[in-house]
Design a protein around this motif. Structure first.
Motif, PDB file in Angstrom:
ATOM      1  N   PRO A 105      16.660 -12.684   9.054  1.00 26.33           N
ATOM      2  CA  PRO A 105      15.507 -12.922   9.920  1.00 26.33           C
ATOM      3  C   PRO A 105      15.947 -13.344  11.322  1.00 26.33           C
ATOM      4  CG  PRO A 105      15.250 -14.066   7.826  1.00 26.33           C
ATOM      5  CD  PRO A 105      16.660 -13.566   7.882  1.00 26.33           C
ATOM      6  N   VAL A 106      15.295 -12.775  12.345  1.00 30.02           N
ATOM      7  CA  VAL A 106      15.551 -13.194  13.718  1.00 30.02           C
ATOM      8  C   VAL A 106      14.364 -13.971  14.278  1.00 30.02           C
ATOM      9  CG1 VAL A 106      17.213 -11.354  14.202  1.00 30.02           C
ATOM     10  CG2 VAL A 106      14.805 -10.973  14.703  1.00 30.02           C
ATOM     11  N   LYS A 107      13.215 -13.867  13.595  1.00 29.65           N
ATOM     12  CA  LYS A 107      12.028 -14.593  14.038  1.00 29.65           C
ATOM     13  C   LYS A 107      11.057 -14.670  12.869  1.00 29.65           C
ATOM     14  CE  LYS A 107       8.366 -14.344  17.581  1.00 29.65           C
ATOM     15  NZ  LYS A 107       7.878 -13.557  18.735  1.00 29.65           N
ATOM     16  N   THR A 108      10.341 -15.798  12.784  1.00 33.52           N
ATOM     17  CA  THR A 108       9.258 -15.942  11.817  1.00 33.52           C
ATOM     18  C   THR A 108       8.064 -16.589  12.510  1.00 33.52           C
ATOM     19  OG1 THR A 108      10.038 -18.126  11.078  1.00 33.52           O
ATOM     20  CG2 THR A 108      10.798 -16.202   9.811  1.00 33.52           C
ATOM     21  N   ARG A 109       6.879 -16.249  12.025  1.00 36.40           N
ATOM     22  CA  ARG A 109       5.657 -16.901  12.523  1.00 36.40           C
ATOM     23  C   ARG A 109       4.724 -17.067  11.328  1.00 36.40           C
ATOM     24  NH1 ARG A 109       3.600 -13.860  17.060  1.00 36.40           N
ATOM     25  NH2 ARG A 109       2.857 -12.373  15.520  1.00 36.40           N
ATOM     26  N   GLN A 110       4.148 -18.244  11.241  1.00 38.03           N
ATOM     27  CA  GLN A 110       3.226 -18.570  10.156  1.00 38.03           C
ATOM     28  C   GLN A 110       1.983 -19.179  10.782  1.00 38.03           C
ATOM     29  OE1 GLN A 110       4.809 -20.456   6.464  1.00 38.03           O
ATOM     30  NE2 GLN A 110       3.890 -22.255   7.394  1.00 38.03           N
ATOM     31  N   SER A 111       0.828 -18.631  10.471  1.00 39.84           N
ATOM     32  CA  SER A 111      -0.438 -19.128  11.024  1.00 39.84           C
ATOM     33  C   SER A 111      -1.422 -19.402   9.901  1.00 39.84           C
ATOM     34  CB  SER A 111      -1.061 -18.081  11.963  1.00 39.84           C
ATOM     35  OG  SER A 111      -0.182 -17.753  12.998  1.00 39.84           O
ATOM     36  N   SER A 112      -2.172 -20.493  10.055  1.00 37.39           N
ATOM     37  CA  SER A 112      -3.176 -20.828   9.051  1.00 37.39           C
ATOM     38  C   SER A 112      -4.313 -21.599   9.706  1.00 37.39           C
ATOM     39  CB  SER A 112      -2.554 -21.670   7.926  1.00 37.39           C
ATOM     40  OG  SER A 112      -2.074 -22.895   8.441  1.00 37.39           O
ATOM     41  N   LYS A 113      -5.420 -21.667   8.972  1.00 40.09           N
ATOM     42  CA  LYS A 113      -6.579 -22.435   9.420  1.00 40.09           C
ATOM     43  C   LYS A 113      -7.061 -23.228   8.216  1.00 40.09           C
ATOM     44  CE  LYS A 113     -10.998 -21.978  11.736  1.00 40.09           C
ATOM     45  NZ  LYS A 113     -11.967 -21.072  12.339  1.00 40.09           N
ATOM     46  N   GLY A 114      -7.171 -24.549   8.400  1.00 41.87           N
ATOM     47  CA  GLY A 114      -7.589 -25.405   7.297  1.00 41.87           C
ATOM     48  C   GLY A 114      -8.510 -26.503   7.764  1.00 41.87           C
ATOM     49  N   SER A 115      -8.667 -27.511   6.941  1.00 43.21           N
ATOM     50  CA  SER A 115      -9.597 -28.602   7.240  1.00 43.21           C
ATOM     51  C   SER A 115      -9.174 -29.418   8.453  1.00 43.21           C
ATOM     52  CB  SER A 115      -9.726 -29.516   6.023  1.00 43.21           C
ATOM     53  OG  SER A 115      -8.468 -30.110   5.731  1.00 43.21           O
ATOM     54  N   LYS A 116      -7.895 -29.406   8.796  1.00 45.99           N
ATOM     55  CA  LYS A 116      -7.396 -30.154   9.960  1.00 45.99           C
ATOM     56  C   LYS A 116      -7.303 -29.270  11.201  1.00 45.99           C
ATOM     57  CE  LYS A 116      -6.311 -33.938   7.637  1.00 45.99           C
ATOM     58  NZ  LYS A 116      -6.979 -35.174   7.770  1.00 45.99           N
ATOM     59  N   GLY A 117      -7.771 -28.028  11.113  1.00 45.36           N
ATOM     60  CA  GLY A 117      -7.727 -27.125  12.252  1.00 45.36           C
ATOM     61  C   GLY A 117      -6.733 -25.998  12.041  1.00 45.36           C
ATOM     62  N   GLU A 118      -6.389 -25.349  13.133  1.00 43.40           N
ATOM     63  CA  GLU A 118      -5.469 -24.220  13.084  1.00 43.40           C
ATOM     64  C   GLU A 118      -4.047 -24.690  13.345  1.00 43.40           C
ATOM     65  OE1 GLU A 118      -6.692 -20.961  15.571  1.00 43.40           O
ATOM     66  OE2 GLU A 118      -8.790 -21.261  15.048  1.00 43.40           O
ATOM     67  N   ALA A 119      -3.107 -23.990  12.726  1.00 46.69           N
ATOM     68  CA  ALA A 119      -1.694 -24.313  12.930  1.00 46.69           C
ATOM     69  C   ALA A 119      -0.896 -23.018  12.998  1.00 46.69           C
ATOM     70  CB  ALA A 119      -1.172 -25.178  11.795  1.00 46.69           C
ATOM     71  N   THR A 120       0.042 -22.969  13.930  1.00 46.60           N
ATOM     72  CA  THR A 120       0.957 -21.835  14.041  1.00 46.60           C
ATOM     73  C   THR A 120       2.353 -22.379  14.268  1.00 46.60           C
ATOM     74  OG1 THR A 120      -0.740 -20.389  14.968  1.00 46.60           O
ATOM     75  CG2 THR A 120       1.546 -19.740  15.331  1.00 46.60           C
ATOM     76  N   GLU A 121       3.305 -21.844  13.514  1.00 49.02           N
ATOM     77  CA  GLU A 121       4.707 -22.215  13.666  1.00 49.02           C
ATOM     78  C   GLU A 121       5.482 -20.930  13.927  1.00 49.02           C
ATOM     79  OE1 GLU A 121       7.184 -24.768  10.753  1.00 49.02           O
ATOM     80  OE2 GLU A 121       7.592 -22.665  10.238  1.00 49.02           O
ATOM     81  N   THR A 122       6.171 -20.886  15.051  1.00 47.65           N
ATOM     82  CA  THR A 122       7.004 -19.731  15.392  1.00 47.65           C
ATOM     83  C   THR A 122       8.425 -20.217  15.600  1.00 47.65           C
ATOM     84  OG1 THR A 122       5.127 -18.675  16.514  1.00 47.65           O
ATOM     85  CG2 THR A 122       7.330 -17.818  17.016  1.00 47.65           C
ATOM     86  N   MET A 123       9.370 -19.523  14.964  1.00 49.33           N
ATOM     87  CA  MET A 123      10.773 -19.895  15.103  1.00 49.33           C
ATOM     88  C   MET A 123      11.610 -18.641  15.351  1.00 49.33           C
ATOM     89  SD  MET A 123      10.975 -22.699  12.053  1.00 49.33           S
ATOM     90  CE  MET A 123      12.387 -23.603  12.607  1.00 49.33           C
ATOM     91  N   GLU A 124      12.570 -18.761  16.258  1.00 50.53           N
ATOM     92  CA  GLU A 124      13.537 -17.688  16.489  1.00 50.53           C
ATOM     93  C   GLU A 124      14.897 -18.179  16.046  1.00 50.53           C
ATOM     94  OE1 GLU A 124      13.633 -15.353  20.064  1.00 50.53           O
ATOM     95  OE2 GLU A 124      11.497 -15.687  20.412  1.00 50.53           O
ATOM     96  N   TYR A 125      15.674 -17.272  15.462  1.00 52.04           N
ATOM     97  CA  TYR A 125      16.994 -17.589  14.928  1.00 52.04           C
ATOM     98  C   TYR A 125      18.022 -16.778  15.703  1.00 52.04           C
ATOM     99  CZ  TYR A 125      13.761 -19.201  11.438  1.00 52.04           C
ATOM    100  OH  TYR A 125      12.718 -19.830  10.817  1.00 52.04           O
ATOM    101  N   LEU A 126      18.955 -17.475  16.333  1.00 52.39           N
ATOM    102  CA  LEU A 126      19.905 -16.816  17.215  1.00 52.39           C
ATOM    103  C   LEU A 126      21.229 -16.492  16.550  1.00 52.39           C
ATOM    104  CD1 LEU A 126      19.262 -18.960  20.402  1.00 52.39           C
ATOM    105  CD2 LEU A 126      18.262 -16.747  19.813  1.00 52.39           C
ATOM    106  N   GLU A 127      21.772 -17.410  15.798  1.00 49.23           N
ATOM    107  CA  GLU A 127      23.106 -17.249  15.216  1.00 49.23           C
ATOM    108  C   GLU A 127      23.119 -17.856  13.824  1.00 49.23           C
ATOM    109  OE1 GLU A 127      25.846 -15.938  16.814  1.00 49.23           O
ATOM    110  OE2 GLU A 127      25.075 -15.792  18.846  1.00 49.23           O
ATOM    111  N   TYR A 128      23.915 -17.273  12.953  1.00 48.75           N
ATOM    112  CA  TYR A 128      24.132 -17.828  11.627  1.00 48.75           C
ATOM    113  C   TYR A 128      25.623 -18.105  11.475  1.00 48.75           C
ATOM    114  CZ  TYR A 128      19.424 -16.321  10.417  1.00 48.75           C
ATOM    115  OH  TYR A 128      18.067 -16.167  10.371  1.00 48.75           O
TER     116      TYR A 128
END
Length: 155
Positions: A105-128
């Motif tokens: 993986p070079v990038k991931t994004r996870q989005s959701s909407k729940g009782s506390k509102g909306e949340a999005t987490e985006t991460m980029e991976y440069l090196e392993y």
């Protein structure tokens, strides 16, 4: 209300290992969760940070994930992941994973909407596999995962 801490302590893993769903890393876990979805689709080729990657996207239904029994996730990983979304009454989430030509993986994004509102987490991976030196933040700025969830509950 007390002031929130700006860092959260999470379990680490050996930085020399490539991400996989059983190592506890976010990229591998999100890729594994996405692979359990009945809705995975290949979006196409894209550039992420100057690197070519194949973009995959899908919706994950939390109730379906909680019933998943397979080789992609351990029972503990599945249950922990599901609980984190049930806590905020999230019924489904969208996951995007961009995979490089090396299969990592070079990038991931996870989005959701729940009782506390909306949340999005985006991460980029440069090196392993690189050795890194990280200076720990001051202890008074670091919360445990339990403290973070407790803070979320009291908001």
């Amino acid at each position: 209300m007390r002031q929130r801490k700006t860092w959260v302590k999470v379990d680490g893993r050996n930085a020399k290992e490539a991400p996989r769903a059983d190592s506890g890393d976010s990229a591998g876990l999100q890729a594994a969760v996405l692979a359990t979805s009945k809705d995975v689709r290949r979006i196409g080729e894209e550039s992420v940070g100057g690197r070519k990657a194949t973009h995959y996207k899908g919706a994950v239904v939390v109730s379906e994930l909680s019933a998943y029994k397979g080789d992609l996730l351990t029972e503990k990983q599945r249950d922990t992941y599901v609980q984190s979304f049930k806590f905020n009454k999230v019924k489904s989430l969208d996951i995007d994973v961009w995979v490089g030509k090396d299969g990592l993986p070079v990038k991931t994004r996870q989005s959701s909407k729940g009782s506390k509102g909306e949340a999005t987490e985006t991460m980029e991976y440069l090196e392993y596999g690189l050795q890194v030196t990280v200076q720990a933040p001051p202890a008074n700025e670091v919360a445990s995962m339990e403290e973070m969830f407790k803070d979320m509950k009291t908001e």
